[in-house]
Write a protein that holds these residues in place. Sequence first.
Motif, PDB file in Angstrom:
ATOM      1  N   SER A   1      -1.317 -34.357 -26.320  1.00 16.49           N
ATOM      2  CA  SER A   1      -2.651 -34.735 -25.835  1.00 16.49           C
ATOM      3  C   SER A   1      -2.706 -36.188 -25.375  1.00 16.49           C
TER       4      SER A   1
ATOM      5  N   LEU B   1     -12.573 -42.251 -19.682  1.00 16.17           N
ATOM      6  CA  LEU B   1     -13.989 -41.868 -19.636  1.00 16.17           C
ATOM      7  C   LEU B   1     -14.237 -40.608 -20.476  1.00 16.17           C
ATOM      8  N   GLU B   2     -13.244 -39.705 -20.518  1.00 14.99           N
ATOM      9  CA  GLU B   2     -13.385 -38.471 -21.320  1.00 14.99           C
ATOM     10  C   GLU B   2     -13.300 -38.753 -22.819  1.00 14.99           C
ATOM     11  N   THR B   3     -12.299 -39.542 -23.227  1.00 11.98           N
ATOM     12  CA  THR B   3     -12.031 -39.690 -24.664  1.00 11.98           C
ATOM     13  C   THR B   3     -12.907 -40.751 -25.319  1.00 11.98           C
ATOM     14  N   GLY B   4     -13.323 -41.772 -24.555  1.00  8.29           N
ATOM     15  CA  GLY B   4     -14.142 -42.844 -25.125  1.00  8.29           C
ATOM     16  C   GLY B   4     -13.357 -43.794 -26.018  1.00  8.29           C
TER      17      GLY B   4
ATOM     18  N   ASP C   1      -6.969 -36.992 -26.582  1.00  9.26           N
ATOM     19  CA  ASP C   1      -8.135 -36.202 -26.981  1.00  9.26           C
ATOM     20  C   ASP C   1      -7.804 -35.270 -28.130  1.00  9.26           C
TER      21      ASP C   1
ATOM     22  N   TYR D   1      -9.297 -46.045 -26.410  1.00  7.85           N
ATOM     23  CA  TYR D   1      -7.955 -46.314 -25.890  1.00  7.85           C
ATOM     24  C   TYR D   1      -7.212 -47.258 -26.823  1.00  7.85           C
TER      25      TYR D   1
ATOM     26  N   ARG E   1      -4.854 -41.520 -13.167  1.00  8.30           N
ATOM     27  CA  ARG E   1      -5.296 -40.458 -14.062  1.00  8.30           C
ATOM     28  C   ARG E   1      -5.910 -41.054 -15.321  1.00  8.30           C
TER      29      ARG E   1
ATOM     30  N   THR F   1      -4.348 -43.154 -24.435  1.00  8.26           N
ATOM     31  CA  THR F   1      -5.546 -42.481 -24.923  1.00  8.26           C
ATOM     32  C   THR F   1      -5.173 -41.052 -25.248  1.00  8.26           C
TER      33      THR F   1
ATOM     34  N   HIS G   1     -12.903 -51.331 -18.330  1.00 12.01           N
ATOM     35  CA  HIS G   1     -13.259 -50.648 -19.577  1.00 12.01           C
ATOM     36  C   HIS G   1     -13.242 -51.684 -20.703  1.00 12.01           C
TER      37      HIS G   1
ATOM     38  N   ALA H   1      -9.947 -41.463 -15.559  1.00 15.27           N
ATOM     39  CA  ALA H   1     -10.742 -40.298 -15.978  1.00 15.27           C
ATOM     40  C   ALA H   1     -10.506 -39.982 -17.451  1.00 15.27           C
ATOM     41  N   ARG H   2      -9.259 -40.171 -17.925  1.00 14.24           N
ATOM     42  CA  ARG H   2      -8.960 -39.836 -19.322  1.00 14.24           C
ATOM     43  C   ARG H   2      -9.729 -40.757 -20.285  1.00 14.24           C
TER      44      ARG H   2
END
Length: 179
Positions: A44, A78-81, A38, A83, A72, A36, A143, A75-76
Amino acid sequence: MSIVTAPDHPDTLAATPPRMRQALGRFASGVTIVTTADGPDKASVHGMTANAFTSVSLNPPLVLVSIANRARMNARILETGSYGVSVLARDQEPLSLHFAGAPQDPDPVRFVWRGDVPLLDGALVHLACTVQASHPAGDHTLHIGHVDRLWYDHGQPLVFYTGSFQWLETTPQPEPWGF
Ligand code: FAD
C-alpha cells in the motif's frame, strides 16, 4: 567583494522553466524520500524522491513538501492525509534514483514504520506527518504537514546541487543551535 551585474535585457533575465531550474539548482539541498500509505502493508506504500522540502514552524511543528501536480504522489497524499519524510544519508543515492523512477538492482528499498507512516531504513531523519493544509501553487501543490513523530541520527547527508548528487564532509561537533 566584486558584484557581477547581468546586462539588463529581458531575454537574459527571463524566469523561463529551464532558467528557473538552472538558477534554483544552485540552492544546495538535502534529498528526501516522501512516502505515504493507505494501509499497514508494503503493497500500500507509495514513495517518491523530493528535495523541495523545508521546515515551516517549530511550535507547532510544521514542515512542507512541494509535489508536482502530475506526480502520482500528489493524489496519494490528498487521499491518505498523511506522509513521511526520510532525509537521506550520503550512501543512499540508489534510493533517490529508485524513487525518481529509475529502479535499482539490487533493490535498495527497506521500509520501517513509525505509527501508520512508512519511512526508509538507514535515513538520517524520519518525520511522520499529518497533512494540515494543501495549497495549489502553479504546477505543484504545497502540502503542509504537522510532525506527529520524529527520529534522527548522526551521519553524513546526501546533497543535491546543480542537478547532481554530492557529498558534504562534516566534522563531529556540538550542535551550535540558538538562532
Ligand atoms: P512514480 O514515478 O510512479 O514512482 C516513483 C518511483 O518510486 C518508481 O520507480 C516506483 O517504482 C517507485 N516506488 C513507488 N512506490 C514504491 C514502493 N512502495 N516500493 C518500491 N518502489 C516504489 N518531484 C517533485 O514533485 N517535487 C520535488 O521536490 C522533487 N524533487 C526531486 C529531487 C531529486 C533529487 C530528484 C532526482 C527528483 C525529484 N523530483 C521531485 C521528481 C520526482 O521524484 C519524480 O518525478 C517521481 O518519479 C515522481 O513520482 P510519482 O509519484 O509520479 O510516482
